[in-house]
Design a protein around this motif. Structure first.
Motif, PDB file in Angstrom:
ATOM      1  N   THR A 183       0.810  -1.215   0.000  1.00  7.91           N
ATOM      2  CA  THR A 183       0.000   0.000   0.000  1.00  7.91           C
ATOM      3  C   THR A 183       0.843   1.265   0.000  1.00  7.91           C
ATOM      4  OG1 THR A 183      -1.747  -1.172   1.210  1.00  7.91           O
ATOM      5  CG2 THR A 183      -1.859   1.224   1.162  1.00  7.91           C
ATOM      6  N   TRP A 186       2.474   3.169  -3.124  1.00  4.17           N
ATOM      7  CA  TRP A 186       1.706   3.983  -4.055  1.00  4.17           C
ATOM      8  C   TRP A 186       1.554   5.421  -3.589  1.00  4.17           C
ATOM      9  CZ3 TRP A 186       1.318   1.476  -8.453  1.00  4.17           C
ATOM     10  CH2 TRP A 186       1.376   0.078  -8.416  1.00  4.17           C
ATOM     11  N   PRO A 190      -2.683   6.947  -5.049  1.00  5.32           N
ATOM     12  CA  PRO A 190      -2.756   5.653  -5.743  1.00  5.32           C
ATOM     13  C   PRO A 190      -3.642   5.780  -6.972  1.00  5.32           C
ATOM     14  CG  PRO A 190      -4.153   5.645  -3.799  1.00  5.32           C
ATOM     15  CD  PRO A 190      -3.363   6.915  -3.748  1.00  5.32           C
ATOM     16  N   ASN A 194      -7.507   2.925  -2.315  1.00  2.00           N
ATOM     17  CA  ASN A 194      -6.981   1.769  -1.567  1.00  2.00           C
ATOM     18  C   ASN A 194      -6.378   0.707  -2.488  1.00  2.00           C
ATOM     19  OD1 ASN A 194      -7.747   2.894   0.910  1.00  2.00           O
ATOM     20  ND2 ASN A 194      -9.787   1.980   0.795  1.00  2.00           N
ATOM     21  N   PHE A 195      -5.755   1.146  -3.551  1.00  2.00           N
ATOM     22  CA  PHE A 195      -5.174   0.211  -4.519  1.00  2.00           C
ATOM     23  C   PHE A 195      -3.924  -0.459  -3.953  1.00  2.00           C
ATOM     24  CE2 PHE A 195      -2.135  -0.753  -7.901  1.00  2.00           C
ATOM     25  CZ  PHE A 195      -2.903  -1.557  -8.726  1.00  2.00           C
ATOM     26  N   LYS A 196      -3.765  -1.752  -4.246  1.00  2.00           N
ATOM     27  CA  LYS A 196      -2.549  -2.488  -3.920  1.00  2.00           C
ATOM     28  C   LYS A 196      -2.519  -3.778  -4.737  1.00  2.00           C
ATOM     29  CE  LYS A 196      -4.531  -4.546   0.245  1.00  2.00           C
ATOM     30  NZ  LYS A 196      -4.346  -4.678   1.707  1.00  2.00           N
ATOM     31  N   PHE A 226      -8.920  -2.805  -5.173  1.00  2.00           N
ATOM     32  CA  PHE A 226      -9.232  -1.403  -4.920  1.00  2.00           C
ATOM     33  C   PHE A 226     -10.675  -1.316  -4.424  1.00  2.00           C
ATOM     34  CE2 PHE A 226      -9.989  -2.504  -9.316  1.00  2.00           C
ATOM     35  CZ  PHE A 226     -11.265  -2.025  -9.568  1.00  2.00           C
TER      36      PHE A 226
END
Length: 315
Positions: A183, A186, A190, A194-196, A226
């Motif tokens: 996490t 980014w 991002p 909540n992108f990962k 996400f």
């Protein structure tokens, strides 16, 4: 092949100690993760002399999760175990042990649970529908999970696989899952909320498998995910991308074994339909696309799509 896989497994277990590990992110998605159970007890100084605070601290150690998933067919590690539609009920109890938190290690918990696969489509002709033939698989498991330096998670679990219906003879699995939470890579912007990617390595060593040598299975994966806001609710979207590899788990259609078993992708959606009134309830739905090695006797011809619909309740 084992000369290649065993060093890889050793590296997977050792690497978290130098790069700091955790099994998956701490966001507590439904399956495949080892989030800390409950929460840490209240500060002793803050709760000193307060019976209610002490009671809350004890309750926070325990997390009970009950769930059930409806699937159009049951595929595991790239092999078809039940072509029929099935329901997969499960129960998991996690016990947080903050006393074991030390140095980079945190969120230590022990877990026990059960997972089952029950066929729901009509049974084949000539089979008594009143016996236990629908109960294809009935598993129990126990293990430990912890977080290392915030970015890594580790889960180690012993499984006992069984079948009430006698569909297969019981055996054991020893599973290790290591996942990196990317996490922070980014930054503050991002590409999506909540992108990962959640890169992960799952390794499973069979034990006492009847009628064949115990296999070592490796599953490297990334799972881009996400959140999407829909009005007052948020939906979590995950796209798994994974490979199935083994020394001799995948039997060839014409004999021999193969290292590469399958590639899997798809999309999964999950969210809380009533976060204010029922914060422990999670609904999920999705579809998985399995693309096997066509030389492997997997029970899949070309490719196969499995749909799923599930719910879970956590307290």
């Amino acid at each position: 092949m084992r000369q290649i896989l065993l060093p890889a497994l050793t590296l997977a277990a050792a690497f978290p100690t130098t790069a700091e590990a955790q099994e998956n992110s701490a966001e507590k998605t439904v399956q495949g993760e080892s989030p800390a159970a409950g929460g840490a007890p209240a500060d002793p100084e803050a709760s000193e002399g307060t019976e209610d605070a002490d009671a809350d601290a004890k309750v926070d150690r325990l997390t009970l999760t009950l769930g059930a998933t409806l699937v159009t067919s049951y595929i595991s590690r790239g092999l078809v175990f039940a072509a029929e539609a099935s329901v997969q009920p499960s129960a998991r109890l996690s016990v947080a042990v903050p006393e074991l938190d030390t140095g980079p290690v945190s969120d230590v918990s022990f877990h026990v649970g059960t997972w089952n696969n029950i066929k729901i489509e009509p049974t084949p002709g000539g089979v008594d529908p009143d016996d236990f033939n629908r109960f294809y698989e009935d598993d129990v498991y126990a293990g430990i999970a912890f977080q290392l330096a915030e970015d890594w998670s580790v889960s180690a679990t012993y499984y006992r696989y069984g079948s009430i219906s006698g569909a297969f003879a019981s055996y054991n699995d020893f599973e290790l899952i290591v996942t990196y939470d990317d996490t922070k890579l980014w930054g503050d912007t991002p590409p999506l909320k909540n992108f990962k990617l959640s890169p992960s390595l799952r390794s499973v060593q069979e034990g006492s498998r009847p009628n064949r040598r115990d296999a070592l299975y490796l599953q490297p994966s990334i799972t881009p995910s996400f959140d999407v806001d829909l009005g007052a609710t948020s939906v979590h979207v995950a796209v798994p991308l994974m490979l199935g590899l083994s020394d001799h788990y995948y039997d060839g259609r014409e004999g021999g074994t193969y290292t590469f078993g399958y590639f899997r992708t798809g999309v999964q959606f999950s969210g809380k339909p009533a976060p204010d009134t029922l914060p422990g309830l999670t609904l999920s739905a999705g579809a998985d696309l399995w693309i096997p090695n066509t030389k492997v006797a997997s029970g899949i011809d070309g490719h196969h799509i499995v749909g799923s619909l599930g719910l879970s309740w956590t307290h």
